[in-house]
Design a protein around this motif. Structure first.
Motif: not given
Ligand code: ADP
Length: 430
Positions: A267-289
């Motif tokens: 539902s969030r994907n259908a509702r919310l508009s696309l955002r653009q932000e700078n993120i660190s790939s390492r931090e994102l993957i670490h957070e998911i793990i």
């Protein structure tokens, strides 16, 4: 984009605020104003070459009004630009129609002025669209029957007259056809849009139907099972048995919780508009793990998050949904027969695309089923404990990011999912 650059030049920067048909009108208005400008300049030279004098002020007015039309059009004063342009068009056709002998056929351009009025004002401003053809008719009658000695009469030879009549007829015919073509094109495009929208709606409705049916089934199954377990719990007097029952209930509640979270992601994907932000790939993957640390099998699998750290400019929430689902699947579908199970994550920057791969040496997916795993509620293995929604949501999310996902898998060997999405760019103008 070359077309976009040209559009900004003639229509100004507020392109995104215009509807499709308004944008077409803006382009038509600019094109006609440029034609007016060229005709004004062209006739100064033609008259000069043929020795005709006295019309220069009319040409100057045509040139000035065409330029002002272009400026108004660009600044967003569309109605004013149309009024000015259709007025000057009527004025110039009247001057020629009154100054030339009727045998030159200039008055046929009053038909063009009337059509231009319909094309530029459209149905939205139908009062003005109808008013100007009446003005054209009145000017035609006045130029044909009235007294207008203030307009210099142009001398014509018989041969010049024949050429003039032919060229006027052809020019008026071609312009009329172009304007009618423009009108039917606008009509066709809006009709096509309605048909496309209807098809999208029908597809969304069918998906919604399937979704409601399967979702209610998937929510009811663990509920009925919990109800049964509660009954068992009440009947059981054995402490150890009661603890097993509580654990089973917890498992089902977690399953329902995961399922509801997936629905929320969708539902969030259908509702919310696309955002653009700078993120660190390492931090994102670490957070998911870290978020998956307490999932089943986590301890049995070696996770390699990749050595490089990249700054990704993208929608962080959406990318998290995608990677979380892929890594969670690699954990779920691990192969207990392998001596060392692994999951490898790799982020690569290509020319104008990012590519992220999630690779595992799990149970793999049979080739004939690989084409279906992105369908809603599709499960490719009997041992699947999920809802079958995860990869469908991943595909939808990636589509919103203007990217794509592919799978490469071999039964009993493992799977590799590759996600690609572009570096940010402005939304294209249709
Ligand atoms: P589920 O909730 O069942 O995991 P998904 O939509 O995430 O649903 O995946 C669809 C199906 O694709 C799964 O049921 C599973 O059979 C298969 N699948 C997905 N990822 C993997 C993977 N990494 N290894 C093996 N099979 C997978």
């Amino acid at each position: 984009m070359r077309r976009r650059w040209l559009l900004i030049l003639v229509a100004g920067k507020n392109l995104s605020t215009l509807s499709d048909s308004d944008l077409r009108m803006v382009v038509l208005r600019a094109t006609l104003a440029l034609v007016g400008l060229s005709v004004g300049i062209g006739y100064i030279f033609i008259d000069h070459a043929t020795g005709i004098q006295g019309n220069e002020p009319f040409y100057a007015v045509t040139i000035a009004c065409s330029l002002i039309t272009l400026l108004f059009n660009r600044a967003g004063y569309h109605k004013l630009a149309s009024i000015l342009f259709v007025s000057i068009l009527n004025f110039i056709v009247f001057i020629f129609s009154a100054g030339d002998t009727y045998r030159s056929g200039v008055y046929i351009f009053f038909v063009v002025t009337s059509l231009t009025s319909f094309a530029l004002f459209g149905y939205k401003d139908r009062t003005l669209a109808l008013f100007f053809p009446i003005v054209s008719l009145a000017l035609f009658l006045y130029s044909f029957w009235g007294e207008h000695s203030f307009i210099p009469k142009r001398p014509f030879t018989e041969e010049y007259l024949q050429i003039n009549f032919t060229s006027n007829f052809i020019a008026a015919g071609v312009t009329s056809i172009a304007i009618v073509y423009f009108l039917i094109n606008v009509n066709f495009q809006s009709e096509k849009k309605v048909i496309d929208k209807n098809e999208q709606l029908a597809k969304a409705n069918a998906e919604l139907d399937r979704f409601v049916y399967s979702a209610s089934h998937d929510l009811r199954a663990p509920l009925s099972s919990i109800l049964g377990l509660v009954n068992l719990y009440e009947l059981s007097g054995n402490e150890a048995e009661r603890e097993t029952i509580i654990n089973l209930i917890r498992e089902r509640v977690n399953k329902m919780d995961n399922f509801i979270n997936e629905i929320l992601d969708y539902s969030r994907n259908a509702r919310l508009s696309l955002r653009q932000e700078n993120i660190s790939s390492r931090e994102l993957i670490h957070e998911i793990i870290e978020g998956l640390r307490y999932s089943k099998n986590f301890e049995k699998i070696r996770i390699d998050p990749g050595a490089d750290d990249h700054v990704l400019c993208t929608d962080p929430e959406r990318l998290k949904i995608v990677l979380n689902n892929l890594i969670a699947n690699s954990l779920k579908y691990f192969d207990p027969d392998k001596t060392q199970s692994y999951i490898k994550i790799d982020v690569q920057k290509n020319k104008d695309m990012w590519s992220i791969t999630v690779e595992d040496n799990g149970i793999g997916i049979p080739t004939e089923l690989q084409g279906r795993i992105f369908e809603m509620f599709y499960r490719a293995h009997d041992r699947s404990e999920g809802s079958g929604l995860g990869l469908y949501i991943v595909k939808e999310v990636i589509a919103r990011m203007h990217g794509s996902i592919t799978v490469n898998s071999e039964l009993n060997r493992g799977s590799k999912f590759t996600v690609t999405f572009p570096h940010p760019k402005p939304d294209p103008v249709s």
